[in-house]
Design a protein around this motif. Structure first.
Motif, PDB file in Angstrom:
ATOM      1  N   ALA A  93       0.552  -1.114   0.180  1.00 10.16           N
ATOM      2  CA  ALA A  93      -0.587  -0.190  -0.132  1.00 10.16           C
ATOM      3  C   ALA A  93       0.638   1.756   0.318  1.00 10.16           C
ATOM      4  O   ALA A  93       0.500   2.565   0.089  1.00 10.16           O
ATOM      5  CB  ALA A  93      -1.045  -0.117   1.345  1.00 10.16           C
ATOM      6  N   ALA A  94       2.366   0.747  -0.009  1.00  8.98           N
ATOM      7  CA  ALA A  94       2.702   2.511  -0.342  1.00  8.98           C
ATOM      8  C   ALA A  94       3.286   2.728  -1.892  1.00  8.98           C
ATOM      9  O   ALA A  94       3.804   4.012  -2.341  1.00  8.98           O
ATOM     10  CB  ALA A  94       4.651   2.125   0.151  1.00  8.98           C
ATOM     11  N   SER A  95       2.714   1.923  -2.586  1.00  7.27           N
ATOM     12  CA  SER A  95       1.975   1.956  -3.918  1.00  7.27           C
ATOM     13  C   SER A  95       0.739   2.284  -4.288  1.00  7.27           C
ATOM     14  O   SER A  95      -0.140   1.107  -3.827  1.00  7.27           O
ATOM     15  CB  SER A  95       2.788   1.672  -4.874  1.00  7.27           C
ATOM     16  N   ALA A  96       0.021   2.949  -5.583  1.00  6.47           N
ATOM     17  CA  ALA A  96      -1.115   2.900  -6.040  1.00  6.47           C
ATOM     18  C   ALA A  96      -1.276   1.182  -6.335  1.00  6.47           C
ATOM     19  O   ALA A  96      -0.684   0.660  -6.950  1.00  6.47           O
ATOM     20  CB  ALA A  96      -0.829   3.600  -7.033  1.00  6.47           C
ATOM     21  N   PRO A  97      -2.386   0.318  -6.886  1.00  9.21           N
ATOM     22  CA  PRO A  97      -2.962  -0.550  -6.829  1.00  9.21           C
ATOM     23  C   PRO A  97      -2.098  -0.994  -8.045  1.00  9.21           C
ATOM     24  O   PRO A  97      -2.394   0.128  -9.002  1.00  9.21           O
ATOM     25  CB  PRO A  97      -4.192  -0.852  -6.867  1.00  9.21           C
ATOM     26  N   GLN A  98      -1.859  -2.041  -8.646  1.00  5.76           N
ATOM     27  CA  GLN A  98      -0.747  -2.449  -9.905  1.00  5.76           C
ATOM     28  C   GLN A  98      -2.736  -3.352 -10.165  1.00  5.76           C
ATOM     29  O   GLN A  98      -3.661  -4.095  -9.518  1.00  5.76           O
ATOM     30  CB  GLN A  98       0.325  -2.377  -9.695  1.00  5.76           C
ATOM     31  N   LEU A 120      -3.092  -4.397   4.508  1.00  2.00           N
ATOM     32  CA  LEU A 120      -2.753  -2.534   3.181  1.00  2.00           C
ATOM     33  C   LEU A 120      -1.148  -3.125   4.566  1.00  2.00           C
ATOM     34  O   LEU A 120      -1.527  -2.578   5.382  1.00  2.00           O
ATOM     35  CB  LEU A 120      -3.058  -1.794   4.284  1.00  2.00           C
ATOM     36  N   ASN A 121      -0.058  -3.328   3.854  1.00  2.00           N
ATOM     37  CA  ASN A 121       1.158  -3.959   4.071  1.00  2.00           C
ATOM     38  C   ASN A 121       2.080  -1.950   3.694  1.00  2.00           C
ATOM     39  O   ASN A 121       1.713  -1.239   2.864  1.00  2.00           O
ATOM     40  CB  ASN A 121       1.824  -4.834   3.261  1.00  2.00           C
ATOM     41  N   LYS A 122       3.165  -1.759   4.250  1.00  2.00           N
ATOM     42  CA  LYS A 122       3.692  -0.549   4.807  1.00  2.00           C
ATOM     43  C   LYS A 122       2.830  -0.054   5.157  1.00  2.00           C
ATOM     44  O   LYS A 122       3.559   1.311   4.516  1.00  2.00           O
ATOM     45  CB  LYS A 122       4.675  -0.659   3.091  1.00  2.00           C
ATOM     46  N   ALA A 123       3.123  -0.265   6.269  1.00  2.00           N
ATOM     47  CA  ALA A 123       1.793   0.975   6.499  1.00  2.00           C
ATOM     48  C   ALA A 123       2.704   2.204   7.028  1.00  2.00           C
ATOM     49  O   ALA A 123       1.698   3.105   7.776  1.00  2.00           O
ATOM     50  CB  ALA A 123       1.259   0.371   7.740  1.00  2.00           C
ATOM     51  N   ASP A 124       3.876   1.985   7.161  1.00  2.00           N
ATOM     52  CA  ASP A 124       4.190   3.217   7.759  1.00  2.00           C
ATOM     53  C   ASP A 124       5.361   4.192   7.113  1.00  2.00           C
ATOM     54  O   ASP A 124       5.654   5.452   6.896  1.00  2.00           O
ATOM     55  CB  ASP A 124       5.685   2.438   8.516  1.00  2.00           C
ATOM     56  N   LYS A 125       4.859   4.032   5.515  1.00  2.00           N
ATOM     57  CA  LYS A 125       5.153   4.507   4.246  1.00  2.00           C
ATOM     58  C   LYS A 125       4.348   6.012   4.188  1.00  2.00           C
ATOM     59  O   LYS A 125       3.326   6.004   4.018  1.00  2.00           O
ATOM     60  CB  LYS A 125       5.663   4.065   2.889  1.00  2.00           C
ATOM     61  N   ALA A 126       4.868   6.880   3.422  1.00  2.00           N
ATOM     62  CA  ALA A 126       4.479   7.808   2.970  1.00  2.00           C
ATOM     63  C   ALA A 126       4.896   8.678   2.030  1.00  2.00           C
ATOM     64  O   ALA A 126       6.081   8.659   1.333  1.00  2.00           O
ATOM     65  CB  ALA A 126       4.180   9.385   4.026  1.00  2.00           C
ATOM     66  N   PRO A 127       3.849   8.558   0.616  1.00  2.00           N
ATOM     67  CA  PRO A 127       2.136   7.987   0.601  1.00  2.00           C
ATOM     68  C   PRO A 127       2.455   6.191   1.149  1.00  2.00           C
ATOM     69  O   PRO A 127       2.921   5.637   0.793  1.00  2.00           O
ATOM     70  CB  PRO A 127       1.955   9.022  -0.402  1.00  2.00           C
ATOM     71  N   SER A 131      -6.882   4.702   0.690  1.00  2.00           N
ATOM     72  CA  SER A 131      -8.000   4.669  -0.099  1.00  2.00           C
ATOM     73  C   SER A 131      -8.603   4.288  -1.683  1.00  2.00           C
ATOM     74  O   SER A 131      -9.267   3.597  -2.479  1.00  2.00           O
ATOM     75  CB  SER A 131      -8.949   6.349   0.362  1.00  2.00           C
ATOM     76  N   MET A 132      -7.501   4.256  -2.118  1.00  2.00           N
ATOM     77  CA  MET A 132      -7.373   3.999  -2.980  1.00  2.00           C
ATOM     78  C   MET A 132      -7.674   2.523  -3.413  1.00  2.00           C
ATOM     79  O   MET A 132      -8.073   1.670  -4.211  1.00  2.00           O
ATOM     80  CB  MET A 132      -6.020   4.283  -4.391  1.00  2.00           C
ATOM     81  N   PHE A 133      -6.871   1.110  -2.365  1.00  2.00           N
ATOM     82  CA  PHE A 133      -7.588  -0.206  -2.844  1.00  2.00           C
ATOM     83  C   PHE A 133      -8.374  -0.241  -2.178  1.00  2.00           C
ATOM     84  O   PHE A 133      -9.278  -1.302  -3.090  1.00  2.00           O
ATOM     85  CB  PHE A 133      -6.421  -0.232  -1.586  1.00  2.00           C
ATOM     86  N   ARG A 134      -8.954   0.750  -1.610  1.00  2.00           N
ATOM     87  CA  ARG A 134     -10.952   0.473  -1.200  1.00  2.00           C
ATOM     88  C   ARG A 134     -11.641   0.814  -2.164  1.00  2.00           C
ATOM     89  O   ARG A 134     -12.368   0.004  -2.071  1.00  2.00           O
ATOM     90  CB  ARG A 134     -10.669   1.627   0.047  1.00  2.00           C
ATOM     91  N   ASP A 135     -11.477   1.860  -3.105  1.00  2.74           N
ATOM     92  CA  ASP A 135     -11.680   2.179  -4.063  1.00  2.74           C
ATOM     93  C   ASP A 135     -11.714   0.710  -4.975  1.00  2.74           C
ATOM     94  O   ASP A 135     -12.432   0.814  -5.997  1.00  2.74           O
ATOM     95  CB  ASP A 135     -11.306   3.564  -4.613  1.00  2.74           C
ATOM     96  N   ALA A 136     -10.556   0.746  -5.453  1.00  4.23           N
ATOM     97  CA  ALA A 136     -10.734  -0.858  -6.138  1.00  4.23           C
ATOM     98  C   ALA A 136     -12.088  -1.963  -5.923  1.00  4.23           C
ATOM     99  O   ALA A 136     -11.498  -2.851  -7.131  1.00  4.23           O
ATOM    100  CB  ALA A 136      -8.667  -1.223  -6.137  1.00  4.23           C
ATOM    101  N   VAL A 163      -6.842  -4.949   7.314  1.00  5.23           N
ATOM    102  CA  VAL A 163      -6.472  -4.622   8.986  1.00  5.23           C
ATOM    103  C   VAL A 163      -4.202  -3.911   7.954  1.00  5.23           C
ATOM    104  O   VAL A 163      -4.566  -4.294   6.552  1.00  5.23           O
ATOM    105  CB  VAL A 163      -5.376  -5.846   9.015  1.00  5.23           C
ATOM    106  N   LYS A 164      -3.887  -3.469   8.570  1.00  2.20           N
ATOM    107  CA  LYS A 164      -2.334  -3.104   8.296  1.00  2.20           C
ATOM    108  C   LYS A 164      -1.489  -3.344   9.008  1.00  2.20           C
ATOM    109  O   LYS A 164      -1.672  -4.272  10.110  1.00  2.20           O
ATOM    110  CB  LYS A 164      -2.111  -1.034   8.381  1.00  2.20           C
ATOM    111  N   ALA A 165      -0.297  -3.281   8.307  1.00  2.00           N
ATOM    112  CA  ALA A 165       1.011  -4.391   8.590  1.00  2.00           C
ATOM    113  C   ALA A 165       2.015  -3.575   8.842  1.00  2.00           C
ATOM    114  O   ALA A 165       2.146  -2.973   7.684  1.00  2.00           O
ATOM    115  CB  ALA A 165       0.920  -5.292   8.031  1.00  2.00           C
ATOM    116  N   ILE A 166       2.831  -3.432   9.011  1.00  2.00           N
ATOM    117  CA  ILE A 166       4.584  -3.177   9.057  1.00  2.00           C
ATOM    118  C   ILE A 166       5.132  -4.455   8.947  1.00  2.00           C
ATOM    119  O   ILE A 166       5.994  -4.335  10.314  1.00  2.00           O
ATOM    120  CB  ILE A 166       4.910  -2.112   9.479  1.00  2.00           C
TER     121      ILE A 166
END
Length: 312
Positions: A93-98, A120-127, A131-136, A163-166
């Motif tokens: 989730a540190a990059s847009a859905p592919q 949703l992995n890499k929850a410590d990253k920005a951006p 929301s894009m994954f939920r929209d997908a 769930v989110k994960a790091i």
């Protein structure tokens, strides 16, 4: 009675599946690299605590298939997702859905009837593209409903738990683990409580060597390199292991060996150290480099390496 479940860990390549699995198990059972196609076999890691036991299947990452081996890895990933008690889809989730992310969402919407976890992995990253994954996912559901509504019977789409994960930090997978145990059901344990993996030792040795090459060489040769463990001679405190490192072209052989054999010596030393920690005995690796053109189309070799269901 304790809780038990078989969990398929899937997702596109390099989403962090192997790192997450190692974090959940608490030990290294799957090789990790930032390079795509690091995991080439389905690896079973076993989590046991006071709640019960989870058998985690770490699969090859789904990717755009190139060549026979790529097609085999994609088939393995899809097959491992079927027949599991829980499906755990890991997204970077540190990059847009592919495209591959959308593919897994579509597969879940069309084919899965229950017990799905979206991580949703890499929850410590920005951006962070939650929301894009939920929209997908909403888009995948909409498309699946259109297809299903044309058929007969009830239209039902499972709603995943998000769930989110790091996966790189201690405790970064706790929410994932709690969710998986919530989904698990009471049953008999599938493995002894002190086992963390049932992965065959030849494949563990091959994966360790390949991981060291991935770390040393990055994109230079590794995807065209195969590792075949030919023989293990063992006594109580030492294993002598003969390994073939297989490349496609003669020009790749000196690259794999390195100037003054620097690369192959580095790989041997690092792998021996790691394998001693894993197996608890001294490991002496004898590494040979072979040129076998188009080895990735050789079904006998692929079977010997464990990619086609053969013994290893």
């Amino acid at each position: 009675m304790k809780k038990v479940a078989i969990v398929g860990i899937v997702g596109r390549t390099n989403a962090g599946k192997s790192t997450l699995m190692n974090r959940l198990v608490g030990e290294k059972v799957s090789i990790v690299s930032p390079v795509e196609q690091t995991t080439r076999n389905t690896i079973r890691g076993i989590v046991a605590d006071e709640r019960g036991q989870l058998v985690l299947l770490d699969t090859p990452g789904l990717h755009k298939a190139v060549g026979e081996l790529g097609k085999i890895l994609n088939r393995m990933a899809r097959r491992s997702a079927a027949g599991t008690d829980i499906l755990c889809v890991v997204f970077d989730a540190a990059s847009a859905p592919q495209m591959e992310d959308m593919g897994w969402m579509t597969r879940v919407a069309k084919e899965r009837s229950e017990k799905v976890v979206f991580v949703l992995n890499k929850a410590d990253k920005a951006p962070f593209f939650e929301s894009m994954f939920r929209d997908a996912w909403e888009e995948a559901k909409h498309e699946a409903l259109q297809v299903k509504s044309q058929g007969e019977g009830e239209v039902k789409i499972v709603e995943p738990i998000w769930v989110k994960a790091i996966s790189t930090t201690e405790g970064g997978g706790n929410q994932v683990l709690d969710t998986l145990f919530d989904f698990a059901e009471e049953g008999e344990l599938l493995f002894d409580e002190d086992i963390v993996t049932d992965y065959p030792r030849k494949m563990t040795i091959a994966d360790s060597i390949r991981e060291k090459y991935l770390a040393k060489m990055h994109q230079e040769v590794p995807h065209e390199m195969g590792i075949l463990v030919k023989d293990i001679k063992e006594d109580s405190n030492r294993w002598d292991v003969t390994v073939s490192i297989i490349v496609n072209r003669a020009s790749q052989k000196p690259i794999v060996i390195g100037k003054g054999a620097e690369t192959i010596k580095y790989v041997r030393k690092c792998a021996e150290r790691e394998l001693k920690d894993i197996f608890g005995v001294k490991i002496a690796l004898e590494l040979w480099v072979e040129v076998i053109p188009n080895w990735m189309k050789n079904k006998r070799l692929l079977t010997d390496m464990g990619y086609m269901g053969g013994e290893i």
